[in-house]
Design a protein around this motif. Structure first.
Motif, PDB file in Angstrom:
ATOM      1  N   VAL A 283      49.530 134.434  33.198  1.00 13.62           N
ATOM      2  CA  VAL A 283      49.297 133.308  34.111  1.00 13.62           C
ATOM      3  C   VAL A 283      50.246 132.161  33.793  1.00 13.62           C
ATOM      4  O   VAL A 283      50.796 131.511  34.693  1.00 13.62           O
ATOM      5  N   GLN A 284      50.465 131.902  32.516  1.00 14.61           N
ATOM      6  CA  GLN A 284      51.128 130.687  32.081  1.00 14.61           C
ATOM      7  C   GLN A 284      52.598 130.612  32.484  1.00 14.61           C
ATOM      8  O   GLN A 284      53.148 129.521  32.620  1.00 14.61           O
ATOM      9  N   GLY A 285      53.248 131.766  32.702  1.00 11.85           N
ATOM     10  CA  GLY A 285      54.663 131.744  33.041  1.00 11.85           C
ATOM     11  C   GLY A 285      54.966 131.865  34.517  1.00 11.85           C
ATOM     12  O   GLY A 285      56.140 131.999  34.895  1.00 11.85           O
ATOM     13  N   LEU A 286      53.936 131.793  35.372  1.00  5.81           N
ATOM     14  CA  LEU A 286      54.150 131.974  36.807  1.00  5.81           C
ATOM     15  C   LEU A 286      54.832 130.767  37.439  1.00  5.81           C
ATOM     16  O   LEU A 286      54.756 129.645  36.928  1.00  5.81           O
ATOM     17  N   SER A 287      55.468 130.992  38.586  1.00  5.48           N
ATOM     18  CA  SER A 287      55.992 129.890  39.390  1.00  5.48           C
ATOM     19  C   SER A 287      54.824 129.107  39.981  1.00  5.48           C
ATOM     20  O   SER A 287      53.669 129.559  39.954  1.00  5.48           O
ATOM     21  N   ALA A 288      55.122 127.938  40.547  1.00 10.11           N
ATOM     22  CA  ALA A 288      54.057 127.101  41.103  1.00 10.11           C
ATOM     23  C   ALA A 288      53.281 127.838  42.184  1.00 10.11           C
ATOM     24  O   ALA A 288      52.043 127.841  42.192  1.00 10.11           O
TER      25      ALA A 288
ATOM     26  N   ASN B  36      51.952 120.922  34.103  1.00  8.69           N
ATOM     27  CA  ASN B  36      53.418 120.943  34.144  1.00  8.69           C
ATOM     28  C   ASN B  36      53.943 121.714  35.347  1.00  8.69           C
ATOM     29  O   ASN B  36      55.014 121.398  35.884  1.00  8.69           O
ATOM     30  N   THR B  37      53.206 122.731  35.788  1.00 10.79           N
ATOM     31  CA  THR B  37      53.664 123.565  36.901  1.00 10.79           C
ATOM     32  C   THR B  37      53.156 123.064  38.247  1.00 10.79           C
ATOM     33  O   THR B  37      53.887 123.061  39.237  1.00 10.79           O
ATOM     34  N   LEU B  38      51.906 122.639  38.311  1.00 10.61           N
ATOM     35  CA  LEU B  38      51.270 122.325  39.590  1.00 10.61           C
ATOM     36  C   LEU B  38      51.042 120.839  39.811  1.00 10.61           C
ATOM     37  O   LEU B  38      50.730 120.435  40.938  1.00 10.61           O
ATOM     38  N   GLY B  39      51.180 120.024  38.765  1.00  8.92           N
ATOM     39  CA  GLY B  39      50.802 118.629  38.916  1.00  8.92           C
ATOM     40  C   GLY B  39      49.296 118.503  38.968  1.00  8.92           C
ATOM     41  O   GLY B  39      48.553 119.483  38.867  1.00  8.92           O
ATOM     42  N   GLN B  40      48.818 117.306  39.159  1.00  6.42           N
ATOM     43  CA  GLN B  40      47.385 117.056  39.076  1.00  6.42           C
ATOM     44  C   GLN B  40      46.590 117.662  40.226  1.00  6.42           C
ATOM     45  O   GLN B  40      45.368 117.779  40.159  1.00  6.42           O
ATOM     46  N   SER B  41      47.261 118.103  41.280  1.00  4.83           N
ATOM     47  CA  SER B  41      46.557 118.662  42.434  1.00  4.83           C
ATOM     48  C   SER B  41      45.765 119.914  42.079  1.00  4.83           C
ATOM     49  O   SER B  41      44.854 120.300  42.818  1.00  4.83           O
ATOM     50  N   PHE B  42      46.085 120.568  40.950  1.00  6.60           N
ATOM     51  CA  PHE B  42      45.350 121.784  40.602  1.00  6.60           C
ATOM     52  C   PHE B  42      43.868 121.495  40.390  1.00  6.60           C
ATOM     53  O   PHE B  42      43.023 122.377  40.603  1.00  6.60           O
ATOM     54  N   VAL B  43      43.528 120.280  39.987  1.00  3.89           N
ATOM     55  CA  VAL B  43      42.126 119.944  39.736  1.00  3.89           C
ATOM     56  C   VAL B  43      41.328 120.004  41.035  1.00  3.89           C
ATOM     57  O   VAL B  43      40.307 120.702  41.142  1.00  3.89           O
ATOM     58  N   ALA B  44      41.777 119.283  42.056  1.00  2.00           N
ATOM     59  CA  ALA B  44      41.067 119.279  43.336  1.00  2.00           C
ATOM     60  C   ALA B  44      41.057 120.667  43.959  1.00  2.00           C
ATOM     61  O   ALA B  44      40.046 121.110  44.516  1.00  2.00           O
ATOM     62  N   ASP B  45      42.184 121.376  43.880  1.00  2.00           N
ATOM     63  CA  ASP B  45      42.247 122.711  44.475  1.00  2.00           C
ATOM     64  C   ASP B  45      41.249 123.651  43.819  1.00  2.00           C
ATOM     65  O   ASP B  45      40.598 124.455  44.495  1.00  2.00           O
ATOM     66  N   ALA B  46      41.108 123.570  42.497  1.00  2.00           N
ATOM     67  CA  ALA B  46      40.168 124.448  41.805  1.00  2.00           C
ATOM     68  C   ALA B  46      38.745 124.229  42.297  1.00  2.00           C
ATOM     69  O   ALA B  46      37.986 125.186  42.507  1.00  2.00           O
TER      70      ALA B  46
END
Length: 670
Positions: free
Chosen positions: A137-142, A189-199
């Motif tokens: 998971v950790q090395g994937l593109s955005a 680092n990959t997604l920015g803070q938007s990953f929180v709301a998306d999750a």
């Protein structure tokens, strides 16, 4: 203050691990002789769950699969003392999807089955975390990482979505650093803070009924980190992100003092409209423990429970394990231990008594309700049945009933499929022409369970009603796209009876990923808000009718949001939260949209007095040139409607005896 710690990879027991502060390492190095465990005073009788239930709270523990399955003493305490269960490791990413798209649920299912059999509820832990997430998971593109996150959440939450025992989830875990900034994890680092709301949105789509939580450590008292959490939760709520609760881990150590203003901190979060809970409580001691340390530990345990009881929105307390035999503490903090309420031989310690006493002591009620009458079935259709039964009696009062179901006319295992506070229950989602058996059991406020009733067998009808799905929606188009929203329209579907509405599905990026429901509409339009700037999404629409038939999904339309920025004006006002001889904290530094249109980013500039230095900051991106400080909005707090506000803050040092603080804050928008 509590200790500052950060997670590191797990050891053999795969429990949560923390690195050790430098100050603690120095203390550990001073030990030159073996550390001996110290006997502690005996504890009073429980059970804890009865005392907690009398205060309308849960008392939970973190479950380890191996001893739950293999040690009778562990299992006896786990199933009788506690009303809530958190899987210690079984539901984490590496425990459920260690290999891409290969999901394993056996360990999680075992914990859920044990909870169901013992009148307990389960809190899922955890979906998105920087630790115990596989390397693939950790090395994937955005784009691929966002798709993997959505797939994982949809599958894992979806697996237990229809199980009434699994009632809540830690959606995101430990997203802040100690200064209140976003942790620079691979997610951020990959997604920015938007990953929180998306999750959170992905989790809500997977289970509309589960309580969705954010969880972190060192946020128990009022400090920069908890204030950053507070501001994030406030922002998520204002954006309509489906966040329901906040978890406070509460890993404490007696040598660092009790968290400042814990009750007040819990209350300020509750005032945002979320519930709060203590999620991972333990209190470690430097060994060998002396009577003063044990007394302090007992006080800490009692104080945590009392803080929760003082806040109406605090739903309960979970201890991270319960026996020192399986504690993560000694492996992570050499020379420290004895942090839990049972010793290594499963004897309750004085900390147990402290928890019990804080809940008000063991209730006198140990009498279970009488057995409910045999249920009868009515209104049986191809997909549902209504059950009713004669009420149970209890010496204090029945609080509700569990409904258990087994497949077929014989054999199989009964499992809880729902609960009711009345003497009837409708079970939906059944299969046509299929037999099921049902039993009912009663429960009271002290956690006592009645014997199960006799069983009734129900066979659903063949299902000869409407089976024709609506036609596929067409002409899906997007308009009015901004940096955070888009409006979709489409041509209406037709149906032999009638279309009742539409589901709107969204996938990340321009390809790949999984479509998940993000909303519904009874018209042929829908506005999706809370999107990230300069980001691509794909949408589809499907129609549904009153019989539950769903059309095929429409063709997809791709939408790319605009970059941040927008019209309007803004103002900035700083408040001095605290000062000391050589430093101060400015919090909140409030930014307000003073214009007539929505802004999507802001910049605040101010000047530090001569000799002052910025030492910490949160909820903005800071740059410093000489004494000039520039603070820019980040992804989740830049968009403000007219009149709306957000806040950030910072800490600074200054020469001893200097009492000046910054002033003259200016705010601009692009």
């Amino acid at each position: 203050m509590t200790d500052l710690h950060a997670q590191v990879p797990s050891g053999p027991r795969r429990s949560r691990r923390f690195t050790t502060p430098i100050a603690v390492l120095a203390t550990i190095a001073a030990f030159a002789t073996p550390i001996l465990l110290t006997a502690e005073p005996a504890a009073a009788a429980g059970p804890l769950r009865a005392a907690a239930a009398a205060k309308s709270r849960f008392i939970g523990y973190a479950a380890a699969n191996s001893p739950l399955a293999n040690e009778a003493a562990y299992r006896s305490i786990a199933t009788t003392e506690f009303s809530q269960v958190t899987a210690e490791n079984a539901m984490k990413w590496d425990g459920t999807e260690n290999v891409d798209n290969a999901f394993t649920y056996a360990n999680g299912d075992a914990i859920v089955a044990s909870a169901a059999a013992n009148n307990q509820v389960v809190h899922g832990h955890t979906l998105v975390w920087h630790s115990q997430t596989p390397g693939w998971v950790q090395g994937l593109s955005a784009t691929a990482m966002r798709a993997a996150m959505q797939d994982h959440i949809s599958n894992v939450v979806g697996h237990w979505a229809n199980n009434p025992v699994v009632q809540s989830w830690d959606v995101v875990n430990e997203v802040f650093d100690e200064n209140g900034g976003m942790r620079t994890s691979f997610w951020y680092n990959t997604l920015g803070q938007s990953f929180v709301a998306d999750a959170f949105r992905y989790a809500r789509a997977a289970d509309p009924d589960a309580k969705l939580c954010i969880n972190d450590y060192n946020v128990e008292g009022i400090n920069a980190k908890s204030t950053a959490m507070y501001n994030l939760v406030s922002s998520l709520k204002s954006q309509g992100v489906p966040i329901d609760c906040v978890g406070f881990q509460t890993h404490l150590a007696v040598q660092y003092g009790f968290p400042s203003q814990m009750q007040q901190n819990l209350q300020r979060f509750a005032d945002l409209g979320v519930t709060v809970r203590i999620t991972e409580l333990d209190v470690r001691i430097e060994l060998p423990a002396d009577s003063n340390e044990i007394a302090a530990q007992n006080t800490y345990y009692g104080n945590v429970v009392k803080a929760c009881l003082a806040v109406t929105a605090c739903t309960g307390v979970t201890i991270w394990g319960f026996t020192d035999k399986y504690s993560w503490i000694p492996d992570t903090f050499p020379g420290q231990g004895q942090g839990l309420i049972y010793d290594t031989n499963y004897s309750p310690k004085s900390a147990y008594t402290a928890v019990l006493d804080a809940f008000g002591g063991a209730p006198a009620d140990t009498t279970p309700p009488s057995t409910p009458g045999t249920p009868t079935a009515s209104g049986v259709t191809s997909s549902s049945a209504t059950l009713s039964w004669s009420a149970s009696t209890d010496n204090v009062g029945v609080t509700g009933y569990d409904i258990l179901r087994a497949p077929g006319t014989s054999g199989g295992t009964f499992a809880v499929v729902g609960s009711s506070t009345t003497t009837s229950f409708t079970n939906t989602g059944l299969s046509p022409s299929t037999s099921y058996r049902y039993q009912v059991r009663a429960k009271d406020a002290a956690g006592n369970l009645s014997a199960t009733s006799s069983a009734v067998t129900v066979t659903t009808s063949a299902g000869t009603g409407d089976t024709t799905p609506p036609s596929t929606p067409s002409g899906l188009a997007a308009s009015g796209t901004t940096s955070s929203s888009t409006t979709l329209t489409w041509t209406a579907s037709t149906d032999n009876v009638g279309v009742t509405g539409y589901d709107i599905l969204r996938a990340p990026g321009t390809s790949g990923g999984t479509f998940a429901v993000v909303g519904s509409s009874t018209t042929t339009s829908f506005t999706n808000t809370g999107l990230s700037a300069s980001t691509s999404y794909r949408y589809q629409v499907q129609a549904k009718d009153a019989a539950g038939n769903v059309s095929t999904a429409s063709s997809a339309v791709t939408v790319t949001t605009t970059s941040g920025g927008g019209g309007g004006g803004c103002s900035a006002t700083g408040t001095v939260q605290s000062t000391w001889n050589n430093g101060y904290v400015i919090q909140p530094l409030t930014v307000t949209n003073t214009g007539t249109s929505t802004i999507t980013s802001w910049t605040v500039t101010f000047t530090l007095p001569a000799g002052h230095t910025l030492t910490g900051s949160w909820n903005a991106t800071f740059t410093v040139s000489g004494q000039i400080v520039t603070a820019k909005s980040i992804s989740w707090n830049g968009t403000l409607a007219p009149g709306a506000s957000t806040s950030f803050g910072f800490q600074a040092s200054r020469p001893s005896g200097d009492t000046s603080v910054p002033s003259g804050y200016t705010c601009t928008t692009p």
